[in-house]
Design a protein around this motif. Structure first.
Motif, PDB file in Angstrom:
ATOM      1  N   VAL A   1       0.750  -1.353   0.210  1.00 35.56           N
ATOM      2  CA  VAL A   1       0.049  -0.202  -0.064  1.00 35.56           C
ATOM      3  C   VAL A   1       0.968   1.190  -0.233  1.00 35.56           C
ATOM      4  N   ARG A   2       0.666   2.614  -0.873  1.00 33.90           N
ATOM      5  CA  ARG A   2       1.507   3.443  -1.003  1.00 33.90           C
ATOM      6  C   ARG A   2       1.404   4.134   0.869  1.00 33.90           C
ATOM      7  N   ARG A   3       2.019   5.056   1.312  1.00 33.75           N
ATOM      8  CA  ARG A   3       1.641   5.177   2.014  1.00 33.75           C
ATOM      9  C   ARG A   3       0.650   6.103   2.420  1.00 33.75           C
ATOM     10  N   PRO A   4       0.613   7.159   1.641  1.00 34.48           N
ATOM     11  CA  PRO A   4      -1.515   7.770   1.584  1.00 34.48           C
ATOM     12  C   PRO A   4      -2.021   7.111   2.023  1.00 34.48           C
ATOM     13  N   ALA A   5      -2.522   6.079   0.999  1.00 33.34           N
ATOM     14  CA  ALA A   5      -3.218   4.398   1.166  1.00 33.34           C
ATOM     15  C   ALA A   5      -3.197   4.584   2.985  1.00 33.34           C
ATOM     16  N   ALA A   6      -1.853   4.138   3.308  1.00 33.19           N
ATOM     17  CA  ALA A   6      -1.699   3.136   4.664  1.00 33.19           C
ATOM     18  C   ALA A   6      -2.067   4.401   5.718  1.00 33.19           C
ATOM     19  N   LEU A   7      -2.080   5.788   5.494  1.00 31.23           N
ATOM     20  CA  LEU A   7      -2.032   6.857   6.541  1.00 31.23           C
ATOM     21  C   LEU A   7      -3.864   6.382   6.566  1.00 31.23           C
ATOM     22  N   ALA A   8      -4.409   6.450   5.122  1.00 25.95           N
ATOM     23  CA  ALA A   8      -5.980   7.028   5.363  1.00 25.95           C
ATOM     24  C   ALA A   8      -6.576   5.398   5.892  1.00 25.95           C
ATOM     25  N   VAL A   9      -5.914   3.840   5.922  1.00 28.65           N
ATOM     26  CA  VAL A   9      -6.418   3.115   6.528  1.00 28.65           C
ATOM     27  C   VAL A   9      -5.746   2.680   8.468  1.00 28.65           C
ATOM     28  N   ALA A  10      -4.819   3.697   8.434  1.00 26.26           N
ATOM     29  CA  ALA A  10      -4.716   3.555   9.512  1.00 26.26           C
ATOM     30  C   ALA A  10      -5.169   4.684  10.114  1.00 26.26           C
ATOM     31  N   ALA A  11      -5.636   5.381   9.992  1.00 28.85           N
ATOM     32  CA  ALA A  11      -6.305   6.316  10.852  1.00 28.85           C
ATOM     33  C   ALA A  11      -7.901   5.914  11.435  1.00 28.85           C
ATOM     34  N   ASP A  12      -8.157   4.431  10.818  1.00 30.70           N
ATOM     35  CA  ASP A  12      -9.466   3.710  11.170  1.00 30.70           C
ATOM     36  C   ASP A  12      -9.153   2.739  12.043  1.00 30.70           C
ATOM     37  N   PRO A  13      -8.705   2.373  13.439  1.00 33.36           N
ATOM     38  CA  PRO A  13      -7.968   1.780  14.151  1.00 33.36           C
ATOM     39  C   PRO A  13      -8.713   0.186  13.189  1.00 33.36           C
TER      40      PRO A  13
ATOM     41  N   TYR B   1      -0.051  -1.176  17.780  1.00 33.27           N
ATOM     42  CA  TYR B   1       1.506  -0.715  17.639  1.00 33.27           C
ATOM     43  C   TYR B   1       1.787  -0.462  16.360  1.00 33.27           C
ATOM     44  N   VAL B   2       1.106  -1.226  15.368  1.00 32.57           N
ATOM     45  CA  VAL B   2       1.365  -0.940  14.052  1.00 32.57           C
ATOM     46  C   VAL B   2       0.839   0.296  13.225  1.00 32.57           C
ATOM     47  N   THR B   3      -0.725   0.683  14.012  1.00 29.87           N
ATOM     48  CA  THR B   3      -1.169   2.169  13.443  1.00 29.87           C
ATOM     49  C   THR B   3      -0.210   3.468  14.005  1.00 29.87           C
ATOM     50  N   ALA B   4       0.069   2.631  15.156  1.00 31.68           N
ATOM     51  CA  ALA B   4       1.364   4.721  16.164  1.00 31.68           C
ATOM     52  C   ALA B   4       1.968   4.148  15.150  1.00 31.68           C
ATOM     53  N   ARG B   5       2.508   2.907  14.372  1.00 29.59           N
ATOM     54  CA  ARG B   5       3.912   3.001  13.418  1.00 29.59           C
ATOM     55  C   ARG B   5       3.503   3.549  12.869  1.00 29.59           C
ATOM     56  N   VAL B   6       2.437   3.602  11.860  1.00 27.57           N
ATOM     57  CA  VAL B   6       2.605   4.111  10.354  1.00 27.57           C
ATOM     58  C   VAL B   6       1.829   5.359  10.383  1.00 27.57           C
ATOM     59  N   THR B   7       1.663   5.973  11.897  1.00 25.27           N
ATOM     60  CA  THR B   7       0.662   7.516  11.996  1.00 25.27           C
ATOM     61  C   THR B   7       1.885   7.883  12.346  1.00 25.27           C
ATOM     62  N   GLY B   8       2.947   7.530  12.786  1.00 24.19           N
ATOM     63  CA  GLY B   8       4.591   7.903  13.831  1.00 24.19           C
ATOM     64  C   GLY B   8       3.815   8.721  14.936  1.00 24.19           C
ATOM     65  N   ASN B   9       3.407   7.900  15.409  1.00 24.43           N
ATOM     66  CA  ASN B   9       3.129   7.663  17.208  1.00 24.43           C
ATOM     67  C   ASN B   9       3.921   6.730  18.148  1.00 24.43           C
ATOM     68  N   ALA B  10       4.457   5.588  17.333  1.00 20.68           N
ATOM     69  CA  ALA B  10       5.597   4.885  18.063  1.00 20.68           C
ATOM     70  C   ALA B  10       7.352   4.783  17.758  1.00 20.68           C
ATOM     71  N   PRO B  11       7.911   4.571  18.412  1.00 13.47           N
ATOM     72  CA  PRO B  11       9.141   4.505  17.651  1.00 13.47           C
ATOM     73  C   PRO B  11       9.156   3.218  17.103  1.00 13.47           C
ATOM     74  N   ALA B  12      10.041   3.013  16.593  1.00 16.64           N
ATOM     75  CA  ALA B  12      10.407   1.387  16.329  1.00 16.64           C
ATOM     76  C   ALA B  12      10.994   0.165  17.403  1.00 16.64           C
ATOM     77  N   ALA B  13      10.891  -0.782  17.229  1.00 13.45           N
ATOM     78  CA  ALA B  13      10.616  -1.433  18.447  1.00 13.45           C
ATOM     79  C   ALA B  13      12.464  -2.148  17.996  1.00 13.45           C
ATOM     80  N   PRO B  14      13.508  -1.618  19.037  1.00 11.11           N
ATOM     81  CA  PRO B  14      14.483  -2.141  19.289  1.00 11.11           C
ATOM     82  C   PRO B  14      14.828  -2.913  18.656  1.00 11.11           C
ATOM     83  N   ALA B  15      15.578  -3.316  18.739  1.00 13.31           N
ATOM     84  CA  ALA B  15      17.269  -4.900  17.823  1.00 13.31           C
ATOM     85  C   ALA B  15      17.361  -5.711  19.119  1.00 13.31           C
TER      86      ALA B  15
END
Length: 236
Positions: free
Chosen positions: A100-112, A182-196
């Motif tokens: 999914v392209r980034r704008p579409a991903a953000l649109a879907v992520a806006a709806d948990p 978690y994925v919602t927060a990551r896609v919308t930029g509200n969560a850091p990546a999980a540490p390795a």
């Protein structure tokens, strides 16, 4: 002597056999195309790598259970050849496994709820069940998600949502509900990546004392050999 017919499946089998031989460290002529993969040295880890290599080579997605449904190189070659020469399926408006392209991903992520359903659809395809059979609160381990299927699930999440997560993410977010959050927060930029995960350290004889449990863990994790562990114990 009769020459074997030249068919698409024969072409696929020749390349498939070469890949298989390279991964198992044998000569191509030593690969019996009618023997099951389990007898040819393919375990679960090599199997996942083998299917990934074939998928990249032919531009198709091979599910993780392909080696169970098509148990020999000859059978798998026929399956791949059939897919390559089958009429193209009509495109749908959106597939949960398609990037999914980034704008579409953000649109879907806006709806948990929508993102949860998207992940539910991905997981259902991997587990080969209906999406409604998956309870978002049920732990992944209870749903039958083993290490290979888990890797496929995370790969699908990364591809769809443009992430770079590791399979260890499933330990921190062990069910669909927490994973979707978690994925919602990551896609919308509200969560850091999980540490390795941190690399294991080698125990030493220096310091306040040698931790025997840590030493055993180091041997189990192949950080130390048994001889090295014994040498450290001798210094206590």
């Amino acid at each position: 002597m009769t020459t074997a017919p030249h068919t698409p499946a024969a072409d696929v089998l020749a390349e498939l056999t070469a890949v298989l031989a390279g991964m198992t460290g044998v000569e191509v002529h030593a690969v019996d195309a009618e023997r099951p993969f389990t007898f040819l040295g393919i375990d679960s880890l090599l199997g996942a790598q083998f299917l990934s290599a074939l998928g990249a080579r032919y531009g198709i997605q091979l599910p993780s259970d392909a080696l169970y449904e098509h148990r020999t190189p000859a059978a798998l070659a026929r399956h791949i050849a059939g897919r390559l020469h089958a009429p193209s399926a009509p495109m749908t408006s959106w597939s949960p496994l398609r990037p999914v392209r980034r704008p579409a991903a953000l649109a879907v992520a806006a709806d948990p709820a929508g993102l949860t359903e998207a992940l539910r659809g991905q997981l259902a395809q991997i587990l080969r069940c209906a999406p409604e059979d998956i309870d978002p609160a049920t732990p992944f381990t209870m749903l039958g998600l083993d290490s290979i299927l888990a890797a496929e699930f995370i790969a699908g999440i990364n591809q769809t949502w443009d992430l770079t997560e590791q399979t260890a993410l499933l330990y921190e977010h062990p069910d669909l509900a927490t994973m979707a959050a978690y994925v919602t927060a990551r896609v919308t930029g509200n969560a850091p990546a999980a540490p390795a995960p941190a690399p294991p350290t080698r125990p030493t004889a220096q310091g306040p004392g040698l931790d025997l449990e840590a030493l055993l863990d180091a041997v189990r994790d192949d950080v130390l050999t048994i001889d090295e562990a014994a040498a450290l114990l001798a210094t206590r």
